[in-house]
Design a protein around this motif. Structure first.
Motif, mmCIF file in Angstrom:
data_model
loop_
_atom_site.group_PDB
_atom_site.id
_atom_site.type_symbol
_atom_site.label_atom_id
_atom_site.label_comp_id
_atom_site.label_asym_id
_atom_site.label_seq_id
_atom_site.Cartn_x
_atom_site.Cartn_y
_atom_site.Cartn_z
ATOM 1 N N THR A 1 -48.494 72.064 20.885
ATOM 2 C CA THR A 1 -49.655 71.697 21.709
ATOM 3 C C THR A 1 -50.939 72.285 21.120
ATOM 4 O OG1 THR A 1 -48.271 71.659 23.696
ATOM 5 C CG2 THR A 1 -50.647 71.812 24.020
ATOM 6 N N ALA A 2 -50.892 73.567 20.729
ATOM 7 C CA ALA A 2 -52.075 74.225 20.177
ATOM 8 C C ALA A 2 -52.530 73.549 18.892
ATOM 9 C CB ALA A 2 -51.769 75.702 19.925
ATOM 10 N N VAL B 1 -62.134 79.537 23.934
ATOM 11 C CA VAL B 1 -60.720 79.732 24.242
ATOM 12 C C VAL B 1 -60.637 80.892 25.221
ATOM 13 C CG1 VAL B 1 -58.429 80.290 23.333
ATOM 14 C CG2 VAL B 1 -60.014 78.943 21.946
ATOM 15 N N ILE C 1 -56.895 72.303 28.604
ATOM 16 C CA ILE C 1 -55.630 72.292 27.856
ATOM 17 C C ILE C 1 -54.909 73.607 28.146
ATOM 18 C CG2 ILE C 1 -54.511 72.126 25.597
ATOM 19 C CD1 ILE C 1 -55.898 69.581 26.324
ATOM 20 N N ILE D 1 -51.966 76.261 28.038
ATOM 21 C CA ILE D 1 -50.798 76.624 27.225
ATOM 22 C C ILE D 1 -50.244 77.929 27.778
ATOM 23 C CG2 ILE D 1 -49.963 77.261 24.928
ATOM 24 C CD1 ILE D 1 -52.217 75.609 23.733
ATOM 25 N N ILE E 1 -59.502 75.577 25.621
ATOM 26 C CA ILE E 1 -58.069 75.874 25.726
ATOM 27 C C ILE E 1 -57.874 77.082 26.628
ATOM 28 C CG2 ILE E 1 -56.004 76.562 24.438
ATOM 29 C CD1 ILE E 1 -57.080 75.032 22.064
ATOM 30 N N ILE F 1 -55.599 79.138 16.465
ATOM 31 C CA ILE F 1 -56.337 77.938 16.861
ATOM 32 C C ILE F 1 -57.672 77.887 16.137
ATOM 33 C CG2 ILE F 1 -57.559 76.851 18.796
ATOM 34 C CD1 ILE F 1 -55.236 77.916 20.590
#
Length: 515
Positions: free
Chosen positions: A221-222, A346, A373, A375, A232, A249
């Motif tokens: 996913t990352a 992030v 997003i 995670i 993120i 990332i």
């Protein structure tokens, strides 16, 4: 034409230099250069045949006060000049020597390359002319120790440099200025150096040690979203490796050449957090710097800002953070000027922010703005197949650090690692392995027992066996083996064959252990 240099060691006597020169004149020889230093006279002449050299040296040694005569390759001043020239040639920065009237005496090879010139063109030229600027502007720049400037090589070609100016003086009062040493660096080269340092701190997804399906999904996913600028949201318990993910990332993104700015929101006092993030103008508050200060939002321009423990941001700052994300601009404290921003955000937390939203501890609108997003990095106790991999990695790393042969884990030590529930996750495992290496005697080649803290329930290994007996441990071990095998195989039938049991028996075990 070849030359010869005579080194004549003498006593301290009045008129001895004149007497030595008379020896050369008596042989009708021209003296090309001469230097005199305490107890030494140096004379340079044209190369002489041996039938003249020998009588000349005997004639000089007969002079009163002369101790000995030697032939040497260079005069002391020539040797010093060669050393200086070689030193300047090996320096990667551009170096220019100018006199008190700013006329160029010499420059090193790096400066010639950068300015696209040579000695024939620059010798005697004024520095302002060489740089394509007015003399008063150049003199004003030289009053500063360091200054950025633009050099105009041609009408259509410019370079940006940072220059340092060092006055050449006999005293510290600067009232006997003899010239300047100018050292300058190409800004593009400086930026490349900075990027090379940052690259040495890079973390790539390939470097994240993993084997479990959960970690594979997180990395997939990352990676999928790394090259975009989407926000993120990393979540997971403390010590699971959220910053490691954030760095990977960043260095996988299109902003990899920009800065990576990490900030732990829980580590900065609430009253300072706003000024650290937004910056401030001069005199904005008591104790503020006279020059003002750029905030971390500005510092992260063209890079990535990593806000760790984002849930610890006070409510009154959460609304400001939301505005920054929506408007892509900020105002420093004490300023009305709008500063546009370009950075990738992030965030990370070990809190259950969804529950905090319901309790009113975190703004719902900001939560959904950050939660684009998500995670979630699984804890180490759910990644049991990685415990040995990570333990061996930290073991090797620590052994290399202390310069001892790589130690191995005994079977008992491995069981200790598997029985522990790792509340501190990967960070705790790293600390355990480091501690075990430092406490292991030098003559040992194996770690028989790891130095591990009690589990969350407060029981050590022996107490666990005495309390719950053998059967629960056998079931726990069986569950872990089945779980790891299922993760390693694509189907239950393949896993059953590997475990050497029937497909039906494995299905019952899966149901029993809720796998």
């Amino acid at each position: 034409m070849q030359m010869m240099t005579f080194q004549i060691e003498t006593e301290d006597r009045l008129g001895i230099t004149h007497d030595v020169m008379e020896s050369f004149l008596s042989f009708q020889l021209d003296i090309v250069k001469m230097e005199v230093r305490p107890h030494f006279i140096y004379l340079k002449t044209h190369s002489l045949p041996f039938d003249i050299q020998d009588p000349l040296c005997r004639h000089i040694t007969q002079t009163s006060g002369v101790r000995r005569v030697n032939l040497i390759p260079f005069l002391p001043s020539e040797l010093h000049a060669n050393e200086l020239k070689t030193t300047l040639a090996t320096i990667s920065n551009g170096v220019i020597l100018v006199d008190s009237n700013l006329r160029v005496n010499t420059m090193n090879r790096a400066a010639e390359t950068l300015l696209q010139t040579d000695e024939k063109r620059y010798k005697g030229m004024e520095l302002p002319t060489l740089w394509g600027m007015k003399k008063e502007d150049c003199e004003r720049l030289m009053q500063k120790e360091t200054s950025p400037l633009t050099i105009y090589i041609k009408k259509t070609q410019v370079i940006r440099v940072v220059a340092d100016f060092y006055p050449i003086c006999m005293s510290e009062k600067y009232d006997d200025l003899q010239g300047w040493v100018v050292v300058f660096r190409d800004l593009q080269q400086v930026n490349e150096w900075i990027q090379s340092v940052q690259r040495s701190e890079m973390t790539h997804f390939e470097e994240i040690i993993h084997e479990s399906e959960g970690m594979k999904n997180c990395i997939q996913t990352a990676r999928c979203v790394a090259k975009s600028d989407v926000t993120i949201f990393l979540s997971g318990e403390s010590g699971t490796g959220k910053e490691l993910f954030a760095r990977a990332i960043h260095y996988e993104s299109l902003r990899a050449n920009g800065p990576f700015i990490p900030i732990n929101c829980a580590a900065i006092p609430e009253q300072l957090l706003e000024s650290e993030l937004f910056g401030y103008e001069a005199g904005s508050f008591t104790g503020a710097s006279k020059e003002g200060k750029a905030g971390l939002f500005e510092t992260a321009r063209n890079g990535t800002l990593f806000l760790d423990e984002v849930g610890e941001i006070p409510l009154h700052l959460q609304s400001k953070l939301l505005r920054v994300l929506e408007e892509k601009s900020i105002r420093r404290i004490g300023s009305n000027k709008v500063i546009p921003l370009q950075f990738r955000l992030v965030t990370a937390t070990n809190r259950k922010l969804g529950e905090w939203v319901k309790e009113g501890k975190f703004r719902e609108d900001l939560y959904y703005r950050l939660h684009v997003i998500p995670i979630e990095i699984p804890p180490l106790r759910e990644r049991e197949c990685e415990i040995t991999l990570l333990a061996n990695h930290f073991l090797q790393k620590t052994c290399e650090l202390v310069r001892r042969p790589v130690l191995h884990l005994s079977e008992y030590a491995r069981q200790q690692l598997y029985l522990h529930d790792w509340p501190g996750n990967v960070r705790e495992l790293q600390n355990v392995m480091e501690r075990s290496v430092y406490l292991c005697p030098d003559h040992e080649i194996e770690i028989h027992q790891v130095s591990i803290s009690p589990s969350r329930n407060g029981l050590d290994r022996s107490e666990m066996f005495e309390t719950v007996g053998l059967k629960p441990h056998l079931e726990q071990t069986e569950r872990r083996i089945i779980k790891v095998t299922l993760e390693q195989n694509k189907s239950i039938r393949q896993a059953a064959r590997q475990l050497q049991m029937s497909h039906t028996a494995l299905l019952k075990k899966i149901k029993k252990y809720n796998l």
